[in-house]
Design an enzyme around this catalytic site. Structure first.
Site, PDB file in Angstrom:
ATOM      1  N   GLU A   1      -1.314   8.704   1.144  1.00 22.35           N
ATOM      2  CA  GLU A   1      -2.589   9.185   0.621  1.00 22.35           C
ATOM      3  C   GLU A   1      -3.148   8.245  -0.456  1.00 22.35           C
ATOM      4  O   GLU A   1      -2.391   7.603  -1.182  1.00 22.35           O
ATOM      5  CB  GLU A   1      -2.422  10.601   0.047  1.00 22.35           C
ATOM      6  CG  GLU A   1      -1.412  10.686  -1.072  1.00 22.35           C
ATOM      7  CD  GLU A   1      -1.168  12.118  -1.520  1.00 22.35           C
ATOM      8  OE1 GLU A   1      -1.301  12.355  -2.732  1.00 22.35           O
ATOM      9  OE2 GLU A   1      -0.847  12.977  -0.674  1.00 22.35           O
TER      10      GLU A   1
ATOM     11  N   ARG B   1       5.355  16.481  -1.026  1.00 22.48           N
ATOM     12  CA  ARG B   1       5.075  15.059  -0.877  1.00 22.48           C
ATOM     13  C   ARG B   1       4.964  14.753   0.613  1.00 22.48           C
ATOM     14  O   ARG B   1       5.738  15.271   1.430  1.00 22.48           O
ATOM     15  CB  ARG B   1       6.183  14.199  -1.491  1.00 22.48           C
ATOM     16  CG  ARG B   1       6.227  14.211  -3.018  1.00 22.48           C
ATOM     17  CD  ARG B   1       5.062  13.436  -3.606  1.00 22.48           C
ATOM     18  NE  ARG B   1       5.175  13.285  -5.051  1.00 22.48           N
ATOM     19  CZ  ARG B   1       4.657  14.121  -5.939  1.00 22.48           C
ATOM     20  NH1 ARG B   1       4.012  15.211  -5.505  1.00 22.48           N
ATOM     21  NH2 ARG B   1       4.787  13.894  -7.232  1.00 22.48           N
TER      22      ARG B   1
ATOM     23  N   HIS C   1      -4.746  16.718  -1.898  1.00 21.19           N
ATOM     24  CA  HIS C   1      -3.699  16.759  -2.931  1.00 21.19           C
ATOM     25  C   HIS C   1      -4.232  17.415  -4.215  1.00 21.19           C
ATOM     26  O   HIS C   1      -4.259  16.818  -5.285  1.00 21.19           O
ATOM     27  CB  HIS C   1      -3.161  15.361  -3.238  1.00 21.19           C
ATOM     28  CG  HIS C   1      -1.811  15.400  -3.908  1.00 21.19           C
ATOM     29  ND1 HIS C   1      -0.948  14.330  -3.900  1.00 21.19           N
ATOM     30  CD2 HIS C   1      -1.183  16.373  -4.621  1.00 21.19           C
ATOM     31  CE1 HIS C   1       0.167  14.633  -4.562  1.00 21.19           C
ATOM     32  NE2 HIS C   1       0.028  15.883  -5.010  1.00 21.19           N
TER      33      HIS C   1
END
Length: 309
Positions: free
Chosen positions: A257, A228, A275
């Site tokens: 993000e 994360r 991601h």
């Protein structure tokens, strides 16, 4: 009548199809007026499929019994609020271990050998004029893993296959693991060439990789984050990367993000990824199957397959 569930965000197509076949699905994320949708269904919804569930949403759903999260990380769900309200929470562990571990090694190799930069070098016609500069190898280096959980162990195994020395830091030493344990993250960063982050997000790990840790990793060290973005002091990391006080970073996740500081885009010592740790067809199918299986098990009175609350 099929049970009514609330879907909080876009899910994988196969998952959405399976949910629609088994339940009456209300898609909160697609509602033009979310408050109106909740007012209409709040007395009938017994389950949530997806994340982003706080105590306020739970209070809007008085008959809510279970939240089936799509993903292994469940930091977007207020698990304390769920526990207080006797609401079960499940996630999707194990099925994404290989995909995330593979991407981690890919990011490490891409950063060590500057593969994205080398690709641009060739495409821009520079190779005919001058040879590409020498890079480095993973072989013989020490990798410190922050978070030796299911995925962390898969990363460790793959790093060993790359002939790297593996050490780790976590809340406690794992007696059955052969790797050297550090009870201090700064010390591990100082002794490592690579620092890989694969710990859970949430308040307990927020900015655990602070400036002190980054300084310990140093100008010859490389950071890889597939966990994360909140684990890292992102402003300090960017500043240190710009000044070459940190050797490099391969990042699949970011603090806010998909928004990010454009300063990262200008750097030659970073590899950026959107991601995509679990973003393969195979893994997303398995994750969706597990979401559905947990919901079916709950309503059939069977044990949950992957409960976290």
């Amino acid at each position: 009548m099929p049970e009514e569930i609330l879907q909080t965000h876009k899910l994988h197509d196969r998952c959405e199809k399976a949910l629609a076949e088994r339940f009456t699905v209300h898609k909160l994320h697609m509602a033009a007026d979310k408050d109106a949708l909740l007012a209409e269904v709040e007395g009938r919804v017994r389950a949530v499929a997806g994340g982003n569930v706080d105590g306020a949403l739970m209070d809007r759903l008085p008959k809510l019994e279970i939240i089936a999260n799509f993903g292994v990380g469940y930091d977007s769900i207020d698990t304390k609020a769920a526990r207080d309200r006797n609401i079960r929470v499940t996630n999707t562990p194990n099925v994404l271990n290989d995909a995330v571990a593979e991407l981690t090694i890919g990011l490490m190799i891409a950063l060590a050998r500057r593969i994205p930069q080398a690709d641009r070098f060739v495409r821009e016609g520079k190779w005919a004029k001058v040879g590409y500069r020498l890079q480095t190898e993973l072989n013989g280096k020490t990798v410190g893993i922050l978070g030796l959980g299911r995925i962390g162990k898969e990363i460790a195994t793959r790093c060993q296959a790359m002939r790297m020395r593996v050490v780790y830091h976590g809340r406690k030493r794992q007696a059955d693991e052969p790797y050297i344990y550090y009870d201090n993250l700064v010390d591990m960063a100082r002794d490592s060439d690579w620092l890989v982050l694969i710990a859970p997000g949430g308040k307990g790990t927020e900015q655990i990789v602070n400036r002190e840790v980054l300084e310990a990793l140093g100008p010859e060290g490389y950071l890889v984050n597939v966990a994360r973005g909140t684990l890292v002091d992102e402003a300090a990391m960017l500043e240190m990367l710009k000044g070459w006080k940190l050797g490099g970073a391969a990042l699949d996740v970011f603090e806010k993000e998909p928004a990010m500081d454009p300063g990262f885009w200008e750097l030659d010592n970073v590899v950026l990824s959107p991601h995509q740790g679990s973003a393969t067809h195979q893994t997303r199918d398995k994750m969706g199957d597990l979401v559905v299986a947990n919901l079916v098990a709950h309503f059939d009175g069977e044990p949950l397959l992957s409960a976290v609350v």
